[in-house]
Design an enzyme around this catalytic site. Structure first.
Site, PDB file in Angstrom:
ATOM      1  N   LEU A   1      41.741  34.214  51.645  1.00  0.00           N
ATOM      2  CA  LEU A   1      40.490  34.372  50.889  1.00  0.00           C
ATOM      3  C   LEU A   1      40.315  33.277  49.840  1.00  0.00           C
ATOM      4  O   LEU A   1      39.222  33.094  49.316  1.00  0.00           O
ATOM      5  CB  LEU A   1      40.503  35.698  50.102  1.00  0.00           C
TER       6      LEU A   1
ATOM      7  N   ARG B   1      26.970  32.338  40.115  1.00  0.00           N
ATOM      8  CA  ARG B   1      26.397  33.034  41.266  1.00  0.00           C
ATOM      9  C   ARG B   1      25.126  33.734  40.810  1.00  0.00           C
ATOM     10  O   ARG B   1      25.048  34.247  39.703  1.00  0.00           O
ATOM     11  CB  ARG B   1      27.351  34.088  41.859  1.00  0.00           C
TER      12      ARG B   1
ATOM     13  N   TYR C   1      32.403  22.188  50.331  1.00  0.00           N
ATOM     14  CA  TYR C   1      32.575  23.599  50.710  1.00  0.00           C
ATOM     15  C   TYR C   1      32.244  23.804  52.187  1.00  0.00           C
ATOM     16  O   TYR C   1      33.057  24.305  52.956  1.00  0.00           O
ATOM     17  CB  TYR C   1      31.672  24.464  49.830  1.00  0.00           C
TER      18      TYR C   1
ATOM     19  N   GLY D   1      41.002  37.603  43.240  1.00  0.00           N
ATOM     20  CA  GLY D   1      39.596  37.263  42.966  1.00  0.00           C
ATOM     21  C   GLY D   1      38.651  38.435  43.202  1.00  0.00           C
ATOM     22  O   GLY D   1      39.072  39.580  43.385  1.00  0.00           O
ATOM     23  N   PHE D   2      37.378  38.114  43.210  1.00  0.00           N
ATOM     24  CA  PHE D   2      36.329  39.139  43.332  1.00  0.00           C
ATOM     25  C   PHE D   2      36.507  39.968  44.602  1.00  0.00           C
ATOM     26  O   PHE D   2      36.663  41.196  44.554  1.00  0.00           O
ATOM     27  CB  PHE D   2      34.969  38.429  43.291  1.00  0.00           C
TER      28      PHE D   2
ATOM     29  N   THR E   1      39.503  31.294  39.579  1.00  0.00           N
ATOM     30  CA  THR E   1      38.259  32.050  39.386  1.00  0.00           C
ATOM     31  C   THR E   1      38.530  33.523  39.077  1.00  0.00           C
ATOM     32  O   THR E   1      37.657  34.220  38.583  1.00  0.00           O
ATOM     33  CB  THR E   1      37.341  31.983  40.635  1.00  0.00           C
TER      34      THR E   1
ATOM     35  N   TYR F   1      44.638  27.034  66.500  1.00  0.00           N
ATOM     36  CA  TYR F   1      45.858  27.873  66.529  1.00  0.00           C
ATOM     37  C   TYR F   1      45.709  28.988  67.562  1.00  0.00           C
ATOM     38  O   TYR F   1      46.671  29.374  68.222  1.00  0.00           O
ATOM     39  CB  TYR F   1      46.145  28.465  65.136  1.00  0.00           C
TER      40      TYR F   1
ATOM     41  N   LYS G   1      35.027  24.603  55.094  1.00  0.00           N
ATOM     42  CA  LYS G   1      34.977  25.893  55.794  1.00  0.00           C
ATOM     43  C   LYS G   1      34.874  25.653  57.299  1.00  0.00           C
ATOM     44  O   LYS G   1      35.494  26.351  58.101  1.00  0.00           O
ATOM     45  CB  LYS G   1      33.784  26.721  55.310  1.00  0.00           C
TER      46      LYS G   1
ATOM     47  N   ASP H   1      47.652  33.550  44.178  1.00  0.00           N
ATOM     48  CA  ASP H   1      46.374  33.236  43.542  1.00  0.00           C
ATOM     49  C   ASP H   1      46.628  32.293  42.368  1.00  0.00           C
ATOM     50  O   ASP H   1      47.595  32.497  41.616  1.00  0.00           O
ATOM     51  CB  ASP H   1      45.710  34.527  43.044  1.00  0.00           C
TER      52      ASP H   1
HETATM   53  N1  UDP Z   1      19.899  30.380  41.761  1.00  0.00           N
HETATM   54  C1  UDP Z   1      18.901  30.292  40.795  1.00  0.00           C
HETATM   55  N2  UDP Z   1      19.270  30.320  39.478  1.00  0.00           N
HETATM   56  C2  UDP Z   1      20.569  30.413  39.077  1.00  0.00           C
HETATM   57  C3  UDP Z   1      21.596  30.490  40.070  1.00  0.00           C
HETATM   58  C4  UDP Z   1      21.209  30.458  41.406  1.00  0.00           C
HETATM   59  O1  UDP Z   1      17.702  30.189  41.103  1.00  0.00           O
HETATM   60  O2  UDP Z   1      20.818  30.435  37.877  1.00  0.00           O
HETATM   61  C5  UDP Z   1      19.512  30.338  43.178  1.00  0.00           C
HETATM   62  C6  UDP Z   1      20.109  29.152  43.922  1.00  0.00           C
HETATM   63  O3  UDP Z   1      19.285  28.017  43.785  1.00  0.00           O
HETATM   64  C7  UDP Z   1      20.177  29.665  45.350  1.00  0.00           C
HETATM   65  C8  UDP Z   1      20.390  31.166  45.179  1.00  0.00           C
HETATM   66  O4  UDP Z   1      20.026  31.478  43.839  1.00  0.00           O
HETATM   67  O5  UDP Z   1      18.954  29.444  46.024  1.00  0.00           O
HETATM   68  C9  UDP Z   1      21.830  31.614  45.427  1.00  0.00           C
HETATM   69  O6  UDP Z   1      22.685  30.836  44.626  1.00  0.00           O
HETATM   70  P1  UDP Z   1      24.235  31.144  44.475  1.00  0.00           P
HETATM   71  O7  UDP Z   1      24.781  30.188  43.476  1.00  0.00           O
HETATM   72  O8  UDP Z   1      24.467  32.586  44.196  1.00  0.00           O
HETATM   73  O9  UDP Z   1      24.919  30.836  45.892  1.00  0.00           O
HETATM   74  P2  UDP Z   1      24.509  30.198  47.299  1.00  0.00           P
HETATM   75  O10 UDP Z   1      23.870  31.300  48.067  1.00  0.00           O
HETATM   76  O11 UDP Z   1      23.569  29.048  47.078  1.00  0.00           O
HETATM   77  O12 UDP Z   1      25.812  29.767  47.869  1.00  0.00           O
END
Ligand code: UDP
Length: 306
Positions: free
Chosen positions: A65, A180, A137, A10-11, A33, A151, A141, A29
């Protein structure tokens, strides 16, 4: 040294592996993603979900990861998200226990939920909705962290937990639908599409460039005396999402307009890392500014966006 790295294609994994070329690596993997993975000669790839994986092989390091970290992605696949961060954590811990390996887990700043203390230190317990849309999520986590510490306490396993905060850079999936914020805004800006902001854009994140993340991760793996430690790997510099959008428009020279959409449910209003522990234990802090990191990321995106 022998490494087992779940989610290694992944990334984050693909960047980390570049710095582990002198070691023997097994990557597990499922490619749910992963998209930009280069199979180096020191890497053996096993295409499988980590929650189904088992082996009697021995490793010096086990790094877990594997995860779907994008909120728009994990809310579509909540069960799978929970399995990699529960059963997947169990399976990788068992492999580490049988090998007496060093175990490292990439947890998440999401364990803090809608944190009331910003920048957030590791000893803040979090404010998480256990049944909300993001709970698959956040809570998995948190479960993983609790299992890992069990552990450590019961078997004396050498565990190290990192909590990364909004890491970005080249090889984030460029397809805008993946979601993201950095990759989506760059995609939209380069395509001349509207930049979509959820809510009023005043929510904040603190962004960390992937090379800074790799440096911190290598230090976490190879520094002695970190057994049982939990460390934030992030930035303490908060950026409003609206400011990020404007920076990306400027840096790409885009004509994109901003379009406001309804807020995402349970979207944390502010997020930034207290990194005093990382400074103290790892002698690490981010070196790459947001502007510099965005420029590098935009350059890479220009090469892959058609
Ligand atoms: N966000 C946004 N527009 C988008 C995607 C994300 O305004 O198209 C905002 C989202 O609401 C959050 C922030 O960007 O407040 C970060 O979002 P991301 O999905 O990267 O991950 P998060 O930090 O929420 O896990």
């Amino acid at each position: 040294m022998r490494f087992l790295i779940s989610g290694g294609a992944g990334f984050l994994g693909s960047h980390l592996i570049e710095y582990l070329r002198d070691h023997e690596i097994v990557v597990v993997d499922d490619f749910s993603t992963a998209k930009y993975f280069e199979l180096y000669s020191n890497v053996k790839l096993i295409k499988e979900k980590i929650e189904n994986f088992n082996t009697n092989e021995k490793f010096d390091y086990v790094i877990h990861l594997a995860a779907r970290p994008s909120p728009e992605d994990y809310t579509k696949y909540p069960v799978e998200t929970m399995l990699s961060n529960s059963l997947g954590t169990y399976r990788t811990l068992e492999i580490a226990r049988k090998s007496d390996a060093i175990y490292m887990y990439t947890s998440s700043s999401e364990v803090y939920g809608n944190a009331e203390i910003i920048p957030t230190p590791e000893d803040y317990w979090g404010k998480v909705n256990p049944i909300g849309i993001r709970s698959c999520y956040d809570e998995s986590k948190r479960f993983s962290e609790a299992l890992i510490m069990s552990y450590y306490r019961e078997y004396g396993l050498d565990v190290r937990i990192q909590r990364p905060f909004n890491v970005y850079g080249p090889r984030l999936r460029e397809d805008g639908s993946y979601g993201r914020v950095v990759s989506r805004f760059i995609y939209q800006a380069l395509k001349g599409e509207d930049i979509t902001i959820y809510g009023d854009g005043k929510q904040t994140r603190a962004f960390l460039y992937v090379e800074d993340w790799v440096e911190a991760t290598l230090k976490m793996l190879f520094t002695k005396g970190l057994k049982g430690e939990v460390i934030n790997i992030g930035s303490d510099k908060e950026t409003r999402i609206i400011d990020l959008a404007n920076m990306i428009i400027t840096l790409t020279g885009s004509k994109s307009k901003i379009r406001y959409l309804p807020p995402r449910p349970d979207d944390p209003p502010r997020r930034a890392a207290d990194i005093s522990k990382a400074k103290r234990l790892l002698n690490w802090e981010p070196k790459i500014s947001l502007e510099e990191g965005l420029k590098k990321t935009i350059e890479w995106f220009k090469g892959v966006i058609k």
